[in-house]
Design a protein around this motif. Structure first.
Motif, PDB file in Angstrom:
ATOM      1  N   ARG A  67       0.857  -1.179   0.000  1.00 58.23           N
ATOM      2  CA  ARG A  67       0.000   0.000   0.000  1.00 58.23           C
ATOM      3  C   ARG A  67       0.895   1.230   0.000  1.00 58.23           C
ATOM      4  O   ARG A  67       2.090   1.154   0.332  1.00 58.23           O
ATOM      5  CB  ARG A  67      -0.937   0.000   1.201  1.00 58.23           C
ATOM      6  CG  ARG A  67      -0.244   0.107   2.555  1.00 58.23           C
ATOM      7  CD  ARG A  67      -1.216   0.139   3.723  1.00 58.23           C
ATOM      8  NE  ARG A  67      -2.072  -1.030   3.781  1.00 58.23           N
ATOM      9  CZ  ARG A  67      -2.786  -1.371   4.860  1.00 58.23           C
ATOM     10  NH1 ARG A  67      -2.732  -0.614   5.953  1.00 58.23           N
ATOM     11  NH2 ARG A  67      -3.533  -2.449   4.857  1.00 58.23           N
ATOM     12  N   ILE A  68       0.329   2.345  -0.363  1.00 57.32           N
ATOM     13  CA  ILE A  68       1.112   3.576  -0.416  1.00 57.32           C
ATOM     14  C   ILE A  68       1.670   3.898   0.970  1.00 57.32           C
ATOM     15  O   ILE A  68       0.952   3.862   1.962  1.00 57.32           O
ATOM     16  CB  ILE A  68       0.246   4.740  -0.933  1.00 57.32           C
ATOM     17  CG1 ILE A  68      -0.122   4.489  -2.398  1.00 57.32           C
ATOM     18  CG2 ILE A  68       0.969   6.079  -0.792  1.00 57.32           C
ATOM     19  CD1 ILE A  68      -1.064   5.504  -2.988  1.00 57.32           C
ATOM     20  N   GLY A  69       2.958   4.178   1.013  1.00 57.67           N
ATOM     21  CA  GLY A  69       3.638   4.442   2.268  1.00 57.67           C
ATOM     22  C   GLY A  69       4.501   3.279   2.732  1.00 57.67           C
ATOM     23  O   GLY A  69       5.342   3.445   3.622  1.00 57.67           O
ATOM     24  N   ASP A  70       4.305   2.090   2.134  1.00 57.07           N
ATOM     25  CA  ASP A  70       5.130   0.929   2.502  1.00 57.07           C
ATOM     26  C   ASP A  70       6.555   1.096   1.995  1.00 57.07           C
ATOM     27  O   ASP A  70       6.827   1.865   1.062  1.00 57.07           O
ATOM     28  CB  ASP A  70       4.545  -0.356   1.913  1.00 57.07           C
ATOM     29  CG  ASP A  70       3.322  -0.837   2.676  1.00 57.07           C
ATOM     30  OD1 ASP A  70       3.015  -0.246   3.726  1.00 57.07           O
ATOM     31  OD2 ASP A  70       2.684  -1.807   2.222  1.00 57.07           O
ATOM     32  N   THR A  71       7.469   0.346   2.603  1.00 53.87           N
ATOM     33  CA  THR A  71       8.862   0.323   2.175  1.00 53.87           C
ATOM     34  C   THR A  71       9.236  -1.105   1.794  1.00 53.87           C
ATOM     35  O   THR A  71       8.982  -2.040   2.553  1.00 53.87           O
ATOM     36  CB  THR A  71       9.805   0.827   3.284  1.00 53.87           C
ATOM     37  OG1 THR A  71       9.482   2.186   3.606  1.00 53.87           O
ATOM     38  CG2 THR A  71      11.256   0.754   2.831  1.00 53.87           C
ATOM     39  N   LEU A  72       9.824  -1.263   0.617  1.00 55.17           N
ATOM     40  CA  LEU A  72      10.272  -2.565   0.148  1.00 55.17           C
ATOM     41  C   LEU A  72      11.783  -2.668   0.305  1.00 55.17           C
ATOM     42  O   LEU A  72      12.522  -1.745  -0.052  1.00 55.17           O
ATOM     43  CB  LEU A  72       9.905  -2.771  -1.320  1.00 55.17           C
ATOM     44  CG  LEU A  72       8.436  -2.556  -1.718  1.00 55.17           C
ATOM     45  CD1 LEU A  72       8.250  -2.876  -3.190  1.00 55.17           C
ATOM     46  CD2 LEU A  72       7.509  -3.393  -0.853  1.00 55.17           C
TER      47      LEU A  72
END
Length: 236
Positions: A67-72
């Motif tokens: 989702r928007i705001g996640d970090t991969l």
């Protein structure tokens, strides 16, 4: 009263926008080595919020729920880890940098396993072995000498044997993209000998797995590993 009503409407639309932003979606991307533009197979991509990880396929592509705001977190041996923020639903291009400027004394090859197997098949063709050592009806009519060679020659037998081996290797390599130690460790508590026994006993069959995506594999890994550990518990 009008001000209260306006404020309430603004609050509702803000809440709707927040909920929309918080919805999960499938983020897709490709992992490339910076400088060489070589696509990186079997790199590990993990969503740090959910802890779910997947691997990039033979051409460096991946898909992962986010989702928007996640970090991969993107990792690959001999390359520097990269953290990528998900700021939109657009496809991602992740560049990894080689960790050292020292070149190892190895032969660098860009071929995939399938390309290597195809090269060996071509060598059989160069020896006069066609169609994987099999004789078709038309080839028997138009190329009778080749048909006899395919029936009685040593190389045709090897070609048929290799063809069966190659087909199986290609199928198994497709499974290896997602059913490997790194992804299993990211999604289970299995380690050491228990992990190796699980991978040996619970490897999915190609006929079932050939149409799976990364989420099908993760679902299978979680469900089958639970059954596997439950079985171990009963055996104690």
């Amino acid at each position: 009263m009008r001000n209260v009503k306006s404020a309430f409407i603004i609050f509702v639309f803000t809440l709707i926008g927040f909920v929309a932003k918080a919805q999960d979606f499938i983020v897709r991307g490709v992992v490339i080595e910076k400088g060489s533009n070589v696509r990186i197979a079997l790199s590990e991509i993990t969503n740090l919020r959910t802890g779910i990880g997947v691997g990039s396929n033979d051409i460096g592509m991946f898909q992962l729920k986010a989702r928007i705001g996640d970090t991969l977190l993107v990792t690959k041996r001999d390359l520097i880890d990269q953290r990528v923020a998900v700021s939109s639903e657009k496809d991602l291009v992740v560049y990894l940098v080689r960790g050292s400027t020292t070149l190892a004394d190895v032969t660098i090859r860009g071929n995939t396993k399938q390309q290597d197997l195809n090269e060996i098949k071509q060598e059989f063709k160069n020896k006069g072995v066609y169609n994987g050592g099999k004789t078709t009806f038309l080839s028997a009519i138009f190329s009778p000498l080749n048909a006899l060679y395919n029936l009685f020659g040593t190389d045709p037998k090897n070609a048929r044997r290799f063809s069966r081996y190659a087909d199986n290797e290609i199928k198994q390599s497709q499974i290896d993209v997602y059913f490997n130690q790194s992804i299993i460790k990211n999604n289970t508590e299995l380690r050491g000998d228990t992990l190796e026994r699980y991978m040996l006993n619970c490897r999915p069959e190609f006929n079932k797995a050939q149409y799976w995506n990364s989420y099908d594999y993760i679902k299978y890994i979680k469900e089958s590993s639970k059954k596997f550990t439950d079985t171990l518990g009963k055996g104690k």
